[in-house]
Design an enzyme around this catalytic site. Structure first.
Site, PDB file in Angstrom:
ATOM      1  N   ASP A 242       0.977  -1.149   0.148  1.00 31.11           N
ATOM      2  CA  ASP A 242       0.051   0.207  -0.107  1.00 31.11           C
ATOM      3  C   ASP A 242       0.937   1.277   0.095  1.00 31.11           C
ATOM      4  O   ASP A 242       2.050   1.221   0.362  1.00 31.11           O
ATOM      5  CB  ASP A 242      -0.899  -0.081   1.250  1.00 31.11           C
ATOM      6  CG  ASP A 242      -2.450   0.820   0.857  1.00 31.11           C
ATOM      7  OD1 ASP A 242      -2.101   1.412  -0.090  1.00 31.11           O
ATOM      8  OD2 ASP A 242      -3.485   0.840   1.804  1.00 31.11           O
ATOM      9  N   TRP A 243       0.510   2.513  -0.344  1.00 27.42           N
ATOM     10  CA  TRP A 243       1.165   3.505  -0.694  1.00 27.42           C
ATOM     11  C   TRP A 243       1.915   3.985   0.622  1.00 27.42           C
ATOM     12  O   TRP A 243       1.010   4.952   1.165  1.00 27.42           O
ATOM     13  CB  TRP A 243       0.297   4.517  -1.317  1.00 27.42           C
ATOM     14  CG  TRP A 243       0.431   4.512  -2.652  1.00 27.42           C
ATOM     15  CD1 TRP A 243       0.637   5.490  -3.696  1.00 27.42           C
ATOM     16  CD2 TRP A 243       0.158   3.183  -3.849  1.00 27.42           C
ATOM     17  NE1 TRP A 243       0.426   4.953  -5.111  1.00 27.42           N
ATOM     18  CE2 TRP A 243       0.173   3.687  -5.132  1.00 27.42           C
ATOM     19  CE3 TRP A 243       0.063   2.079  -3.418  1.00 27.42           C
ATOM     20  CZ2 TRP A 243       0.310   2.884  -6.239  1.00 27.42           C
ATOM     21  CZ3 TRP A 243      -0.298   1.024  -4.480  1.00 27.42           C
ATOM     22  CH2 TRP A 243      -0.063   1.537  -6.027  1.00 27.42           C
TER      23      TRP A 243
END
Ligand code: BGC
Length: 752
Positions: A242-243
């Protein structure tokens, strides 16, 4: 997804050849973001960058490569699709496949390689801000719909990226929160949908979640990634972080986490960029760890026909096609849930209506542009008011009143909030410590202090909003009640919006905002026949539900919401949506109210184990407002002729046959549900669990035969001591229901 065919072996050979040609720098460039949504390319060897895009509700708008600012061009409007919560309410595998197909085809049409969807986290707590993006509280239902969805996406030479792996149960403190979960709960509740997504759906990629599980961040979690995902499930695709979910270079490098993405433009400073190169130079990390990541990426690229001989055969995709909009409309229609319809108030007869009063902000609001990374730049979005006007035409007077006041939120949130959300953490004491590797993370107390101020500010803002709402509502209520008294029919359309259903924070309670409960009570006093429709992404309390005759629920249902809404109200479509999650009467009835609701920072212990949602309400015999699986139709179905036969064939355990007859006057569809109850369980087990379902479409007077095959695995529970699923021999009750509480047929089967 284990390699077996000759083709696969050939691909593996090609991967090895390419790998030999790549320099360390080139390999490093492939395993981290070189843009906010893309990795580095190796032009010399014709290896393109991986182009990713959010998200579940359509393909997100374009951003500048290095800044969270939309490009602002007019070429990225797309089909706005029903949210995953809406899709799950259809209980329709075929629509799940078609929805996936639309998303994949649009993603390819926009030139993407990976679409960051579907979101399949299990809904533990109704207050979780991102529940609208997820499917269900039930692992079986989430798995059953995720599988065809993924297949649909990938048919278009685009990778699905199932997210967020795993146990991402809340938004508060999402980057650091530690979800503490026991093995049985993990395997029976939080993992099955991901396992099905990988093994049955063949998802080419998986997104590692932000949170920690049992003390280790998901993207650095050896047990989650190496043992479970790779070894147990045989996943050979790409894991994308995930970012901003990677915190420690060595730990993340040494697990099978392949691509590090983040929200900052300092791409060379990503953990999988210069820090990893240095770690390799110092001998702290083996280069072979990078090779494995590159293998997984190249394998996905071959599958997507991004490289290799089949490159010219890659599908081109298309976006905004009329066919896509048709699927969106059908999905929206099937997703809407008729919760109550006393006196068969619905459908309305348009011929008898001269004047209709439509009340409520959600009648006139569009929702596509909110919610966080699921936001969409919709080609259009038909709100319920417009849908009704389009349907009724000019001879019916439609009078609208907003009914209640909604304070405007500052616009700053929309553009670069993703960067900001991590930036705040990075610039806090905690963030700095996380950034300076090797340092211990500060303890929970310290972090709580950092966030205290933010909470105070939010509380002050809320108080101010509430005062304003109260002031303005005096006049708005009056106006609404007046038009209600004068109309032939009254439709209230309220609910939530993305100021509540959103990434990045959780709701603080389960109440309808903006004093809507007060307005609805008053409205029902003057018009007891008013139709109450609510749009939202997660359950709300409905203290007036006994008083209301008709209640219609819709999740965020995409660009055709208004059209679908009108078609149901006026009987052009027969509702067939059913709840994929329990609607509790009050939040205090939920286990999470006692056991740690979304909103807790630091660590959250899932000590309720399997008992949340309907499993908890069953156990404690608490009546919810509307139970899991509930949803009405304009017609009636009769269930009969149940037969249960033992199967002798290997993994198959039981064959269940029954018939369903449409005894009403309209064509309709029914989601038939199969639950099992162990009669003499050896260990603690839920009263009942969903194990199969089918959606049956029937013309009036017609009977459909339904067959379910239950496998041995459907009767299994996880034995933590032996780390395996086991099936206890003995008697099990098979319950056939129109909902989890409306059980129509019962029978017994014996497993040996
Ligand atoms: C979200 C992901 C999303 C990613 C990229 C993160 O904040 O949690 O779901 O795909 O951003 O926008």
């Amino acid at each position: 997804m284990r390699l077996n065919s000759r083709n696969d072996k050939k691909t593996e050979g090609q991967i090895e050849k390419l790998l030999k040609k790549l320099t360390l720098d080139e390999k490093i460039s492939m395993i981290h973001g070189a843009g906010l949504f893309q990795t580095g390319a190796v032009e010399r060897l014709d290896i393109p960058s991986l182009r990713c895009s959010d998200g579940p509700m359509g393909v997100r708008n374009e951003f500048h490569n290095e800044r969270w600012i939309p490009t602002g061009n007019h070429d990225d409007y797309v089909t706005y699709m029903p949210s995953n919560s809406a899709l799950a309410s259809t209980w329709n595998r075929e629509l799940a496949y078609q929805s996936g197909y639309v998303l994949g085809e649009e993603a390819r049409g926009r030139g993407k390689d990976v679409i960051l969807a579907p979101g399949i986290n299990i809904k533990r707590d109704p207050l979780c801000g991102r529940n609208f993006e997820y499917m269900s509280e039930d692992p079986k239902l989430a798995a059953a719909l995720a599988v065809p969805f993924i297949k649909g996406v990938q048919e278009n030479d685009v990778a699905a990226c199932v997210k967020h792996f795993a146990c991402n149960v809340q938004e508060t403190d999402r980057l650091m929160v530690d979800t503490i979960v026991d093995e049985r709960t993990l395997y029976e509740i939080y993992l099955p949908a991901f396992q099905a997504a990988v093994q049955e759906g063949g998802s080419y990629s998986v997104m590692g979640a932000y949170n920690m599980i049992n003390g280790t961040h998901c993207c650095e979690n050896k047990k989650l990634l190496d043992s479970i995902l790779r070894e147990e499930w045989g996943f050979d695709g790409t894991v994308i972080s995930d970012w901003g979910a990677v915190h420690k270079t060595k730990q993340a490098a040494e697990v099978t986490m392949d691509v590090e993405m983040s929200v900052f433009p300092d791409f060379d400073d990503y953990k999988f960029a210069n820090p990893l190169k240095e770690a390799i130079a110092k001998g702290e990390v083996e280069e072979s760890a990078v090779d494995n990541k590159v293998r997984n990426i190249l394998r996905m690229m071959f599958r997507l026909k991004m490289i290799g001989k089949e490159k010219d055969m890659r599908k081109a995709g298309v976006y905004n096609s009329p066919a896509h909009r048709e699927i969106v409309l059908r999905t929206a229609e099937e997703s809407m849930i008729l919760l109550k319809n006393k006196e068969n108030k619905l459908p309305l007869n348009r011929k008898k209506i001269k004047k209709i009063a439509v009340i409520g902000q959600n009648a006139a609001k569009i929702h596509s542009d909110g919610g966080g990374s699921a936001e969409i730049k919709a080609l259009y979005e038909i709100c319920p008011l417009m849908g009704m006007k389009m349907y009724l035409g000019g001879n019916t007077e439609v009078v609208y009143a907003p009914g209640y006041y909604v304070p405007e939120k500052p616009k700053t949130f929309s553009n670069n909030w993703q960067e900001k959300s991590l930036d705040e953490l990075e610039n806090s004491d905690i963030g700095l410590a996380v950034r300076r590797e090797g340092e211990e993370s500060p303890d929970v107390q310290e972090r709580a202090e950092v966030f205290r101020k933010e909470e105070e500010e939010k509380a002050a803002q809320k108080e101010n909003d509430n005062r304003l709402i109260h002031e303005k509502n005096v006049r708005l209520f009056e106006e609404a009640l007046q038009i209600a008294k004068e109309a032939d029919e009254v439709i209230f359309v309220g609910g939530l919006n993305h100021d509540f259903d959103s990434e990045g924070f959780d709701r603080s309670d389960m109440k309808l905002p903006y004093e809507q409960d007060m307005l609805i009570e008053k409205l029902l006093d003057v018009r007891k026949d008013a139709v109450i429709a609510l749009i939202g992404g997660s359950p709300v309390e409905m203290p007036w539900r006994d008083k209301a005759e008709t209640i219609l629920w819709s999740y965020y249902a995409g660009m055709e919401t208004g059209k679908a809404f009108a078609r149901i109200l006026f009987g052009e479509a027969n509702p067939s949506g059913k709840l994929a999650e329990t609607f509790p009467a009050a939040y205090d009835d939920c286990i999470t109210a006692k056991n740690g609701q979304s909103g807790i920072r630091g660590s959250i212990r899932l000590s309720e184990g399997l008992y949340y949602g309907y499993r908890y309400f069953d156990k404690e015999r608490i009546a919810p407002a509307f139970c899991f699986g509930h949803g009405l139709s304009f017609t009636k179905f009769v269930y009969k002729n149940l037969s249960i036969k033992q199967e002798k064939d290997g993994n198959k355990a039981v064959r269940v046959n029954l018939s369903v007859k449409n005894v009403g006057k309209l064509a309709g569809a029914e989601a038939v549900q199969v639950y099992i109850t162990p009669i003499t369980p050896k260990i603690d087990r839920p009263v009942k669990e969903l194990k199969a379902f089918a959606k049956v479409k029937l013309q009036p007077g017609r009977t459909g035969k339904v067959t379910f095959i239950l496998n041995r695995q459907d009767f299994a529970c996880f034995d933590s001591e032996n780390h395996a699923f086991t099936v206890d021999p003995g008697d099990y009750e098979i319950l056939i229901g129109a909902s989890s509480e409306d059980i129509r047929l019962r029978g017994i089967c014996t497993l040996v």
